[in-house]
Design a protein around this motif. Structure first.
Motif, PDB file in Angstrom:
ATOM      1  N   GLY A 132      45.174  43.695  16.169  1.00 61.98           N
ATOM      2  CA  GLY A 132      44.224  42.594  16.036  1.00 61.98           C
ATOM      3  C   GLY A 132      44.747  41.389  15.280  1.00 61.98           C
ATOM      4  N   ARG A 133      45.996  41.423  14.864  1.00 58.52           N
ATOM      5  CA  ARG A 133      46.538  40.322  14.059  1.00 58.52           C
ATOM      6  C   ARG A 133      46.713  39.038  14.869  1.00 58.52           C
ATOM      7  NH1 ARG A 133      50.248  37.407  12.255  1.00 58.52           N
ATOM      8  NH2 ARG A 133      51.390  37.303  10.348  1.00 58.52           N
ATOM      9  N   ILE A 134      47.190  39.147  16.102  1.00 56.82           N
ATOM     10  CA  ILE A 134      47.380  37.986  16.976  1.00 56.82           C
ATOM     11  C   ILE A 134      46.275  38.001  18.020  1.00 56.82           C
ATOM     12  CG2 ILE A 134      48.942  36.766  18.538  1.00 56.82           C
ATOM     13  CD1 ILE A 134      50.121  37.117  15.741  1.00 56.82           C
ATOM     14  N   ARG A 135      45.611  36.855  18.175  1.00 54.62           N
ATOM     15  CA  ARG A 135      44.506  36.760  19.123  1.00 54.62           C
ATOM     16  C   ARG A 135      44.648  35.481  19.932  1.00 54.62           C
ATOM     17  NH1 ARG A 135      43.322  37.837  14.242  1.00 54.62           N
ATOM     18  NH2 ARG A 135      42.323  35.880  13.703  1.00 54.62           N
ATOM     19  N   HIS A 136      44.631  35.621  21.247  1.00 58.64           N
ATOM     20  CA  HIS A 136      44.655  34.471  22.161  1.00 58.64           C
ATOM     21  C   HIS A 136      43.312  34.409  22.852  1.00 58.64           C
ATOM     22  CE1 HIS A 136      49.280  34.221  22.973  1.00 58.64           C
ATOM     23  NE2 HIS A 136      49.002  34.296  21.703  1.00 58.64           N
ATOM     24  N   GLU A 137      42.633  33.297  22.707  1.00 53.88           N
ATOM     25  CA  GLU A 137      41.407  33.088  23.466  1.00 53.88           C
ATOM     26  C   GLU A 137      41.728  32.111  24.584  1.00 53.88           C
ATOM     27  OE1 GLU A 137      36.688  32.042  23.029  1.00 53.88           O
ATOM     28  OE2 GLU A 137      38.000  31.691  21.315  1.00 53.88           O
ATOM     29  N   LEU A 138      41.658  32.598  25.814  1.00 53.41           N
ATOM     30  CA  LEU A 138      41.899  31.763  26.991  1.00 53.41           C
ATOM     31  C   LEU A 138      40.550  31.236  27.465  1.00 53.41           C
ATOM     32  CD1 LEU A 138      44.476  33.997  28.909  1.00 53.41           C
ATOM     33  CD2 LEU A 138      44.911  32.200  27.203  1.00 53.41           C
ATOM     34  N   LEU A 139      40.346  29.955  27.299  1.00 57.48           N
ATOM     35  CA  LEU A 139      39.071  29.329  27.630  1.00 57.48           C
ATOM     36  C   LEU A 139      39.031  28.950  29.110  1.00 57.48           C
ATOM     37  CD1 LEU A 139      38.958  27.082  24.457  1.00 57.48           C
ATOM     38  CD2 LEU A 139      37.731  29.231  24.819  1.00 57.48           C
ATOM     39  N   PRO A 140      37.849  28.914  29.715  1.00 57.47           N
ATOM     40  CA  PRO A 140      37.761  28.605  31.144  1.00 57.47           C
ATOM     41  C   PRO A 140      38.151  27.175  31.507  1.00 57.47           C
ATOM     42  CG  PRO A 140      35.566  28.900  30.200  1.00 57.47           C
ATOM     43  CD  PRO A 140      36.560  29.259  29.135  1.00 57.47           C
ATOM     44  N   ASN A 141      38.278  26.300  30.512  1.00 61.38           N
ATOM     45  CA  ASN A 141      38.652  24.905  30.788  1.00 61.38           C
ATOM     46  C   ASN A 141      40.161  24.669  30.738  1.00 61.38           C
ATOM     47  OD1 ASN A 141      39.157  25.065  28.060  1.00 61.38           O
ATOM     48  ND2 ASN A 141      37.848  23.364  27.475  1.00 61.38           N
ATOM     49  N   GLY A 142      40.971  25.745  30.691  1.00 64.17           N
ATOM     50  CA  GLY A 142      42.419  25.601  30.670  1.00 64.17           C
ATOM     51  C   GLY A 142      43.009  25.380  29.292  1.00 64.17           C
ATOM     52  N   ARG A 143      42.203  25.537  28.254  1.00 61.47           N
ATOM     53  CA  ARG A 143      42.673  25.428  26.873  1.00 61.47           C
ATOM     54  C   ARG A 143      42.749  26.829  26.265  1.00 61.47           C
ATOM     55  NH1 ARG A 143      44.779  21.053  24.726  1.00 61.47           N
ATOM     56  NH2 ARG A 143      43.854  21.529  22.727  1.00 61.47           N
ATOM     57  N   TYR A 144      43.568  26.964  25.230  1.00 55.30           N
ATOM     58  CA  TYR A 144      43.643  28.235  24.506  1.00 55.30           C
ATOM     59  C   TYR A 144      43.641  27.974  23.012  1.00 55.30           C
ATOM     60  CZ  TYR A 144      48.482  27.535  23.100  1.00 55.30           C
ATOM     61  OH  TYR A 144      49.616  27.042  22.513  1.00 55.30           O
ATOM     62  N   ILE A 145      43.249  28.995  22.277  1.00 57.21           N
ATOM     63  CA  ILE A 145      43.307  28.983  20.815  1.00 57.21           C
ATOM     64  C   ILE A 145      43.995  30.277  20.404  1.00 57.21           C
ATOM     65  CG2 ILE A 145      41.999  28.985  18.651  1.00 57.21           C
ATOM     66  CD1 ILE A 145      39.707  27.623  20.275  1.00 57.21           C
ATOM     67  N   GLU A 146      45.026  30.164  19.580  1.00 58.71           N
ATOM     68  CA  GLU A 146      45.710  31.354  19.078  1.00 58.71           C
ATOM     69  C   GLU A 146      45.422  31.490  17.594  1.00 58.71           C
ATOM     70  OE1 GLU A 146      50.178  32.962  18.171  1.00 58.71           O
ATOM     71  OE2 GLU A 146      49.842  31.964  20.104  1.00 58.71           O
ATOM     72  N   ALA A 147      44.956  32.671  17.220  1.00 60.17           N
ATOM     73  CA  ALA A 147      44.715  32.994  15.815  1.00 60.17           C
ATOM     74  C   ALA A 147      45.780  33.986  15.366  1.00 60.17           C
ATOM     75  CB  ALA A 147      43.331  33.598  15.640  1.00 60.17           C
ATOM     76  N   ARG A 148      46.199  33.837  14.117  1.00 63.01           N
ATOM     77  CA  ARG A 148      47.182  34.750  13.528  1.00 63.01           C
ATOM     78  C   ARG A 148      46.666  35.174  12.164  1.00 63.01           C
ATOM     79  NH1 ARG A 148      52.811  34.728  15.296  1.00 63.01           N
ATOM     80  NH2 ARG A 148      52.809  33.843  17.390  1.00 63.01           N
ATOM     81  N   GLY A 149      46.332  36.443  12.049  1.00 63.47           N
ATOM     82  CA  GLY A 149      45.778  36.933  10.792  1.00 63.47           C
ATOM     83  C   GLY A 149      44.511  36.187  10.458  1.00 63.47           C
ATOM     84  N   SER A 150      44.439  35.589   9.272  1.00 65.47           N
ATOM     85  CA  SER A 150      43.238  34.869   8.847  1.00 65.47           C
ATOM     86  C   SER A 150      43.236  33.405   9.309  1.00 65.47           C
ATOM     87  CB  SER A 150      43.100  34.925   7.319  1.00 65.47           C
ATOM     88  OG  SER A 150      44.208  34.293   6.714  1.00 65.47           O
ATOM     89  N   ARG A 151      44.322  32.958   9.931  1.00 64.05           N
ATOM     90  CA  ARG A 151      44.398  31.574  10.454  1.00 64.05           C
ATOM     91  C   ARG A 151      43.763  31.538  11.834  1.00 64.05           C
ATOM     92  NH1 ARG A 151      50.175  29.498  10.646  1.00 64.05           N
ATOM     93  NH2 ARG A 151      49.074  27.646  11.369  1.00 64.05           N
ATOM     94  N   GLU A 152      42.514  31.121  11.906  1.00 62.99           N
ATOM     95  CA  GLU A 152      41.764  31.150  13.157  1.00 62.99           C
ATOM     96  C   GLU A 152      42.255  30.152  14.191  1.00 62.99           C
ATOM     97  OE1 GLU A 152      39.553  33.345  14.275  1.00 62.99           O
ATOM     98  OE2 GLU A 152      39.873  34.476  12.443  1.00 62.99           O
TER      99      GLU A 152
END
Length: 81
Positions: free
Chosen positions: A17-37
């Motif tokens: 769960g440390r690395i998280r990629h949220e792939l949004l339907p609009n072609g954007r992504y957000i990557e979280a690492r640890g507590s850095r959302e």
């Protein structure tokens, strides 16, 4: 650049769960690492089972979806249900 909605939209995480990629339907992504959302964010495009990332800072990366998991930069990310 637009990317149609595809089966890979959603949250992808490493087993710990440390690395998280949220792939949004609009072609954007957000990557979280640890507590850095919002460690990284940018745009992405999926072509078949391949994904290309373009970070807002200019960094590029890619990965492949194989057997329902995302292989990216030496990491394996699983879909979060």
């Amino acid at each position: 650049m637009t990317n149609p909605i595809h089966a890979y939209v959603g949250m992808w995480t490493t087993a710990d769960g440390r690395i998280r990629h949220e792939l949004l339907p609009n072609g954007r992504y957000i990557e979280a690492r640890g507590s850095r959302e919002h460690a990284y964010q940018g745009r992405y495009m999926v072509t078949g089972n391949h994904i290309d990332y373009w970070d807002d800072t200019g960094f590029t990366a890619d990965g492949d979806f194989i057997d329902g998991v995302l292989h990216h930069a030496g990491m394996v990310l699983y879909p979060r249900k």
